[in-house]
Design an enzyme around this catalytic site. Structure first.
Site, PDB file in Angstrom:
ATOM      1  N   TYR A 101      27.157  89.721  24.934  1.00 55.20           N
ATOM      2  CA  TYR A 101      27.685  90.312  26.283  1.00 55.20           C
ATOM      3  C   TYR A 101      27.241  89.954  27.724  1.00 55.20           C
ATOM      4  CZ  TYR A 101      23.171  94.035  26.177  1.00 55.20           C
ATOM      5  OH  TYR A 101      22.032  94.295  26.511  1.00 55.20           O
ATOM      6  N   GLU A 102      27.322  89.901  28.605  1.00 56.21           N
ATOM      7  CA  GLU A 102      27.237  89.150  29.600  1.00 56.21           C
ATOM      8  C   GLU A 102      27.666  87.464  28.961  1.00 56.21           C
ATOM      9  OE1 GLU A 102      26.600  89.976  32.478  1.00 56.21           O
ATOM     10  OE2 GLU A 102      25.841  91.919  31.551  1.00 56.21           O
ATOM     11  N   GLY A 103      29.203  87.415  28.839  1.00 54.78           N
ATOM     12  CA  GLY A 103      29.350  86.171  28.609  1.00 54.78           C
ATOM     13  C   GLY A 103      29.016  85.671  26.860  1.00 54.78           C
TER      14      GLY A 103
END
Length: 598
Positions: free
Chosen positions: A439-441
């Protein structure tokens, strides 16, 4: 068992000793924050982590969040713990004073985040996402929105989220479909569905403030047509208290591999009332204010879990009796020796230790740059700090989470069969750590961001913010006489040379063929991160040598610092050579197989 005691001595080392010469300190905005005050904050934070949050970690994982009749509830004890956490002012630690925050530096805030993540990473997401949301609002929201929402979010009375992902699009936000229709009163009707929303709904706060990416009708296609909106769960009344329920509903929660005490929600917006944050069609830039903050914090999650894995594994390795030391019995009166005497167990423990100490040092350097970027009075310092943050954000996010996950796996291996079962709690560390790489890229996206955006930006200016201090430091170390420091200096010089050659290779090949840069990206991020950690370890070792020469009474701490640095240079930094060779090989081996042959 999960064992955690905040590593306060090492935190004080990276906070007060290691980076005094980086040019990011001495900020007037923090002149009143004496070392004694900052140490007191860390000590109190340690109590919260160890006494309030750690006892809820295993039970929260076992119980998980629940969803019934549209209502999301956190595990037993979380609501009471959050109330104590908020009433003590912890959500406001690094928030602006004008909104009720304490205005402490991010250098301290990131260390407290590490403790919270180590003790209970699921809990950390609730205040962590709120801090990110207030950062975005502070930078882009209107004064009216700030007045209405910032004080309650800073205090922890209300929480925040980040709503990007939709069922059909994740990283490629240009495909998102959530719609924003303007109303006559200046608000917008938000309609669409979002998934994977961390802390999207829960019972910890009276209101939840969603920051939602959506499209205004008639806007440009792709990412250039995305706007950012503030959408509260409950519409505030005139007195500021939560009023009528907005058109925001939870369709369900995800049943996950880890982070089970963090509610990950599917959310529907059905004509929900929202307000534009920043300029129309420029929402991605506003959201990235939050995402960049969150990416550093996600890296800190990896660091916190690595520390938890290390301490838990050390505890078990000292207690578990198995076999005899190869050099002769160390516990002759017992039936066997503790497994910590065995070289391979030591290898695993030292690896996790080096990961944690290296990440803590590099993370602190980045946090100091965050502070300088926001508060330095000298424009040149602010620019250099911003360049450094831009370059290192993807490294911190990806490398720290990679290492945190590996640390969890190594802890399980130290425990053996007992690590694979739930009873001891280390399998939870590995499960909780896994999502941080996604997550968050995803970490692959971080690597592409590094080579595709950060390296070429401003004609390579961001790289200079890192290359210059490293090259200057190596020049300064050239006359070092200590045998151990000389060997470390030579190791860093070799790895730095590989980094420089790799940078030139990517620049040359990438201009002709973008796939060449893409093929090299993950190895390049690891190489850059290893060199940055090596720089931090060499600085730490030199400081430790000087303290010992000065007659410091903390001989055990400084000697251990030198030994850990030596392990990093002997056993971990050589990975830089492998990364360089992989980069040099180019894309051929990666792209050669035809798609139909997979």
């Amino acid at each position: 068992m999960q064992v955690y005691k905040a590593p306060l001595r090492d935190m004080r080392f990276v906070l007060h000793e290691q980076f005094t010469d980086d040019g990011f300190g001495g900020l007037a905005a923090f002149a009143e924050h004496t070392p004694d005050l900052l140490d007191a904050v860390l000590e109190e934070s340690a109590k919260v982590a160890e006494e309030l949050l750690l006892p809820l970690n295993a039970s929260g994982d076992l119980e998980g969040c629940t969803y019934e009749n549209g209502v999301v509830r956190t595990p037993q004890g979380f609501k009471q713990a959050y109330r104590q956490f908020a009433e003590a002012g912890w959500p406001a630690l690094a928030a602006p004073v004008e909104w009720g925050g304490q205005g402490l530096p991010e250098a301290v805030n990131k260390l407290t985040e590490e403790m919270i993540c180590a003790a209970n990473v699921s809990f950390s997401l609730y205040p962590g996402l709120t801090h990110g949301a207030t950062t975005a609002l502070q930078g882009h929201a209107s004064d009216a929105l700030k007045q209405a929402y910032m004080p309650k979010m800073v205090s922890g009375e209300w929480s925040g989220t980040m709503c990007l992902t939709e069922p059909h699009c994740g990283t490629d936000l240009g495909l998102l479909r959530t719609r924003a229709d303007p109303r006559e009163d200046g608000s917008y009707a938000i309609t669409g569905s979002k998934i994977f929303i961390s802390a999207g709904d829960h019972d910890l706060t009276d209101n939840i403030i969603h920051l939602v990416l959506a499209r205004i009708a008639g806007g440009p296609a792709g990412v250039k047509g995305i706007s950012l909106f503030l959408v509260p769960k409950f519409l505030p009344k005139d007195d500021g208290t939560p009023g009528a329920r907005n058109g925001v509903t939870v369709a369900g929660i995800e049943h996950k591999m880890g982070l089970k005490a963090s509610a990950t929600c599917q959310i529907n917006f059905d004509g929900a009332t929202g307000w534009l944050v920043g300029e129309a069609h420029k929402g991605l830039a506003a959201m990235f204010t939050m995402m960049n903050t969150e990416r550093v914090s996600v890296g800190v999650q990896g660091l916190g879990l690595a520390e938890l894995a290390y301490q838990s594994a050390v505890h078990y390795a000292k207690e578990r009796l198995q076999g005899r030391a190869l050099s002769g019995a160390k516990n002759p009166d017992g039936p066997a020796d503790p497994i910590i005497v065995h070289p391979d167990v030591r290898r695993m423990l030292m690896t996790i230790r080096a990961y944690a100490e290296g990440s803590r040092a590099l993370g602190q350097w980045c946090a100091r740059a965050l502070d300088a970027e926001a508060h330095a009075e000298d424009p040149e310092t602010r620019l250099r700090a911003g360049d450094f943050v831009a370059l290192m954000t993807p490294v911190v996010k990806a490398l720290f989470t990679d290492l945190g996950h590996e640390a969890g796996q190594l802890a399980i291996q130290v425990y053996g069969g007992h690590g694979y079962i739930r009873e001891h709690g280390v399998e939870q560390i590995a499960r909780d750590a896994r999502i941080a790489m996604i997550y968050e890229g995803t970490n692959g996206i971080q690597a592409l961001d590094l080579v595709g955006r950060k390296l070429p930006a401003h004609m390579g200016r961001s790289l200079r913010a890192f290359f210059h201090p490293v090259s200057t430091f190596l020049e300064d170390m050239a006359g070092e006489q200590d045998k151990g420091l000389k060997a470390m200096t030579a190791g860093l010089q070799q790895a730095f040379g590989a980094l420089q050659l790799s940078t030139a290779t990517i620049a040359q090949k990438g201009l002709k063929d973008p796939e060449e840069a893409g093929a090299a990206a993950t190895d390049y991020l690891r190489l850059l991160g290893l060199v940055a950690m090596g720089y931090c370890f060499l600085k730490a070792a030199r400081i430790a040598h000087r303290r010992l020469a000065e007659g410091s009474e903390e001989t055990d701490f400084y000697r251990a610092k030198i030994v850990t640095a030596g392990f990093f240079f002997d056993r971990i930094l050589p990975q830089a050579t492998a990364a360089f060779l992989a980069i040099k090989s180019g894309k051929r081996a990666i792209m050669a197989l035809e798609i139909d042959a997979f």
